[in-house]
Design a protein around this motif. Structure first.
Motif, PDB file in Angstrom:
ATOM      1  N   THR A 140       0.854  -1.187   0.000  1.00  0.00           N
ATOM      2  CA  THR A 140       0.000   0.000   0.000  1.00  0.00           C
ATOM      3  C   THR A 140       0.884   1.228   0.000  1.00  0.00           C
ATOM      4  OG1 THR A 140      -0.121   0.012   2.395  1.00  0.00           O
ATOM      5  CG2 THR A 140      -1.871  -1.165   1.215  1.00  0.00           C
ATOM      6  N   HIS A 141       0.325   2.326  -0.440  1.00  0.00           N
ATOM      7  CA  HIS A 141       1.053   3.592  -0.457  1.00  0.00           C
ATOM      8  C   HIS A 141       0.041   4.718  -0.347  1.00  0.00           C
ATOM      9  CE1 HIS A 141      -0.178   4.464  -4.612  1.00  0.00           C
ATOM     10  NE2 HIS A 141      -0.049   3.165  -4.793  1.00  0.00           N
ATOM     11  N   GLU A 142       0.534   5.926  -0.157  1.00  0.00           N
ATOM     12  CA  GLU A 142      -0.366   7.070  -0.057  1.00  0.00           C
ATOM     13  C   GLU A 142      -0.892   7.443  -1.433  1.00  0.00           C
ATOM     14  OE1 GLU A 142       1.498  10.338   1.937  1.00  0.00           O
ATOM     15  OE2 GLU A 142       1.449   9.320   3.878  1.00  0.00           O
ATOM     16  N   CYS A 143      -2.060   8.045  -1.433  1.00  0.00           N
ATOM     17  CA  CYS A 143      -2.694   8.521  -2.667  1.00  0.00           C
ATOM     18  C   CYS A 143      -1.739   9.477  -3.389  1.00  0.00           C
ATOM     19  CB  CYS A 143      -3.998   9.235  -2.299  1.00  0.00           C
ATOM     20  SG  CYS A 143      -4.850  10.001  -3.690  1.00  0.00           S
ATOM     21  N   TRP A 144      -1.738   9.413  -4.702  1.00  0.00           N
ATOM     22  CA  TRP A 144      -0.853  10.264  -5.496  1.00  0.00           C
ATOM     23  C   TRP A 144      -1.361  11.695  -5.627  1.00  0.00           C
ATOM     24  CZ3 TRP A 144       1.346   7.231 -10.269  1.00  0.00           C
ATOM     25  CH2 TRP A 144       2.109   6.157  -9.815  1.00  0.00           C
ATOM     26  N   LYS A 145      -2.558  11.962  -5.161  1.00  0.00           N
ATOM     27  CA  LYS A 145      -3.092  13.330  -5.210  1.00  0.00           C
ATOM     28  C   LYS A 145      -2.337  14.169  -4.189  1.00  0.00           C
ATOM     29  CE  LYS A 145      -6.324  16.427  -6.249  1.00  0.00           C
ATOM     30  NZ  LYS A 145      -6.562  16.943  -7.559  1.00  0.00           N
ATOM     31  N   ARG A 146      -1.820  15.289  -4.620  1.00  0.00           N
ATOM     32  CA  ARG A 146      -1.032  16.146  -3.741  1.00  0.00           C
ATOM     33  C   ARG A 146      -1.860  16.552  -2.518  1.00  0.00           C
ATOM     34  NH1 ARG A 146       3.188  20.427  -5.542  1.00  0.00           N
ATOM     35  NH2 ARG A 146       3.189  18.947  -7.247  1.00  0.00           N
ATOM     36  N   GLY A 147      -1.301  16.341  -1.359  1.00  0.00           N
ATOM     37  CA  GLY A 147      -1.951  16.733  -0.110  1.00  0.00           C
ATOM     38  C   GLY A 147      -2.834  15.650   0.493  1.00  0.00           C
ATOM     39  N   CYS A 148      -3.086  14.571  -0.235  1.00  0.00           N
ATOM     40  CA  CYS A 148      -3.926  13.484   0.281  1.00  0.00           C
ATOM     41  C   CYS A 148      -3.013  12.398   0.856  1.00  0.00           C
ATOM     42  CB  CYS A 148      -4.803  12.910  -0.822  1.00  0.00           C
ATOM     43  SG  CYS A 148      -5.890  11.590  -0.254  1.00  0.00           S
ATOM     44  N   HIS A 149      -3.271  12.010   2.090  1.00  0.00           N
ATOM     45  CA  HIS A 149      -2.416  11.033   2.746  1.00  0.00           C
ATOM     46  C   HIS A 149      -3.146   9.730   3.042  1.00  0.00           C
ATOM     47  CE1 HIS A 149       0.618  14.119   3.069  1.00  0.00           C
ATOM     48  NE2 HIS A 149      -0.285  14.937   3.580  1.00  0.00           N
ATOM     49  N   VAL A 150      -4.248   9.495   2.357  1.00  0.00           N
ATOM     50  CA  VAL A 150      -5.022   8.273   2.547  1.00  0.00           C
ATOM     51  C   VAL A 150      -4.275   7.112   1.889  1.00  0.00           C
ATOM     52  CG1 VAL A 150      -7.214   7.133   1.994  1.00  0.00           C
ATOM     53  CG2 VAL A 150      -7.182   9.553   2.612  1.00  0.00           C
ATOM     54  N   LEU A 151      -4.283   5.958   2.546  1.00  0.00           N
ATOM     55  CA  LEU A 151      -3.646   4.784   1.963  1.00  0.00           C
ATOM     56  C   LEU A 151      -4.525   4.207   0.860  1.00  0.00           C
ATOM     57  CD1 LEU A 151      -2.165   2.933   5.071  1.00  0.00           C
ATOM     58  CD2 LEU A 151      -0.955   4.268   3.344  1.00  0.00           C
ATOM     59  N   CYS A 152      -3.897   3.804  -0.218  1.00  0.00           N
ATOM     60  CA  CYS A 152      -4.614   3.259  -1.389  1.00  0.00           C
ATOM     61  C   CYS A 152      -4.665   1.741  -1.304  1.00  0.00           C
ATOM     62  CB  CYS A 152      -3.900   3.652  -2.674  1.00  0.00           C
ATOM     63  SG  CYS A 152      -3.791   5.404  -2.905  1.00  0.00           S
ATOM     64  N   ARG A 153      -5.645   1.186  -1.964  1.00  0.00           N
ATOM     65  CA  ARG A 153      -5.728  -0.274  -2.083  1.00  0.00           C
ATOM     66  C   ARG A 153      -4.571  -0.747  -2.962  1.00  0.00           C
ATOM     67  NH1 ARG A 153     -11.504   0.954  -3.687  1.00  0.00           N
ATOM     68  NH2 ARG A 153     -10.521   0.887  -5.711  1.00  0.00           N
ATOM     69  N   PRO A 154      -4.093  -1.948  -2.736  1.00  0.00           N
ATOM     70  CA  PRO A 154      -3.014  -2.475  -3.595  1.00  0.00           C
ATOM     71  C   PRO A 154      -3.441  -2.470  -5.066  1.00  0.00           C
ATOM     72  CG  PRO A 154      -3.291  -3.858  -1.671  1.00  0.00           C
ATOM     73  CD  PRO A 154      -4.422  -2.863  -1.655  1.00  0.00           C
ATOM     74  N   GLY A 155      -2.554  -2.012  -5.914  1.00  0.00           N
ATOM     75  CA  GLY A 155      -2.828  -1.983  -7.343  1.00  0.00           C
ATOM     76  C   GLY A 155      -3.482  -0.693  -7.811  1.00  0.00           C
ATOM     77  N   HIS A 156      -3.754   0.242  -6.901  1.00  0.00           N
ATOM     78  CA  HIS A 156      -4.373   1.515  -7.254  1.00  0.00           C
ATOM     79  C   HIS A 156      -3.416   2.651  -6.929  1.00  0.00           C
ATOM     80  CE1 HIS A 156      -8.470   0.028  -8.060  1.00  0.00           C
ATOM     81  NE2 HIS A 156      -8.089  -0.948  -7.247  1.00  0.00           N
ATOM     82  N   ASP A 157      -3.470   3.700  -7.735  1.00  0.00           N
ATOM     83  CA  ASP A 157      -2.600   4.850  -7.522  1.00  0.00           C
ATOM     84  C   ASP A 157      -3.247   5.931  -6.676  1.00  0.00           C
ATOM     85  OD1 ASP A 157      -0.659   3.652  -9.120  1.00  0.00           O
ATOM     86  OD2 ASP A 157      -1.500   4.517 -10.938  1.00  0.00           O
ATOM     87  N   TYR A 158      -4.581   5.942  -6.641  1.00  0.00           N
ATOM     88  CA  TYR A 158      -5.318   6.983  -5.938  1.00  0.00           C
ATOM     89  C   TYR A 158      -6.301   6.356  -4.958  1.00  0.00           C
ATOM     90  CZ  TYR A 158      -3.562  10.125  -9.552  1.00  0.00           C
ATOM     91  OH  TYR A 158      -2.764  10.844 -10.387  1.00  0.00           O
ATOM     92  N   CYS A 159      -6.670   7.128  -3.945  1.00  0.00           N
ATOM     93  CA  CYS A 159      -7.711   6.688  -3.019  1.00  0.00           C
ATOM     94  C   CYS A 159      -9.048   6.700  -3.781  1.00  0.00           C
ATOM     95  CB  CYS A 159      -7.767   7.613  -1.803  1.00  0.00           C
ATOM     96  SG  CYS A 159      -8.311   9.299  -2.169  1.00  0.00           S
TER      97      CYS A 159
END
Length: 168
Positions: free
Chosen positions: A3-22
């Motif tokens: 998992t990683h943080e959403c790629w949207k600047r300023g968004c720190h929500v963790l993304c589902r595996p395989g997704h770039d954005y929340c």
């Protein structure tokens, strides 16, 4: 996958595996991509490329009889009638089609039917379903008595075949 943080600047929500954005920003990103694709397809460079591609296909691959048929005014009027009659709904799946994603198709292939302009022998298909139907038609046509079989396949059978899961 991690998992990683959403790629949207300023968004720190963790993304589902395989997704770039929340989930919130994934929809926004999809809309942005669709808008960019629409702008690209409206560009003069893309339109010129597409025009040349179809011109080359018509000149080199499509048989001359079909080329004359599909370029005729009568076919254009018939195609527009079918588009309105079927309300841009895929005849096989029932999905609403985008303006660029439809093909008016002959249920019984044009070369085998008596009247190629008969609206009872025409329906709207998505490009994907049309491609699948064409593949099936080619397999049947290559069999013994294939043309006779193709003349007798009706809309209900095509709907059944096109809605079956593809075997990979």
């Amino acid at each position: 996958m991690r998992t990683h943080e959403c790629w949207k600047r300023g968004c720190h929500v963790l993304c589902r595996p395989g997704h770039d954005y929340c989930p919130k920003h994934e929809a926004e990103h999809q809309q942005e991509r669709l808008a960019a694709l629409k702008r690209f397809k409206q560009s003069k460079a893309y339109q010129q490329y597409n025009k040349n591609r179809y011109r080359k296909y018509n000149a080199e691959q499509r048989d001359p009889e079909a080329n004359v048929f599909y370029q005729s005014n009568r076919w254009a009027k018939t195609r527009d009638f079918i588009k309105i009659r079927d309300m841009m709904i895929d005849g096989a799946t029932g999905r609403v089609l985008a303006d660029h994603d439809y093909i008016v198709d002959h249920i019984v292939p044009r070369r085998l039917c008596k009247d190629p302009f008969d609206p009872n022998n025409l329906w709207l298909l998505s490009r994907k379903e049309h491609y699948r139907k064409t593949q099936i038609e080619e397999r049947i046509a290559s069999q013994s008595h294939g043309d006779i079989k193709l003349r007798h396949i009706d809309k209900k059978i095509w709907i059944k075949w096109l809605n079956e899961k593809q075997k990979n």
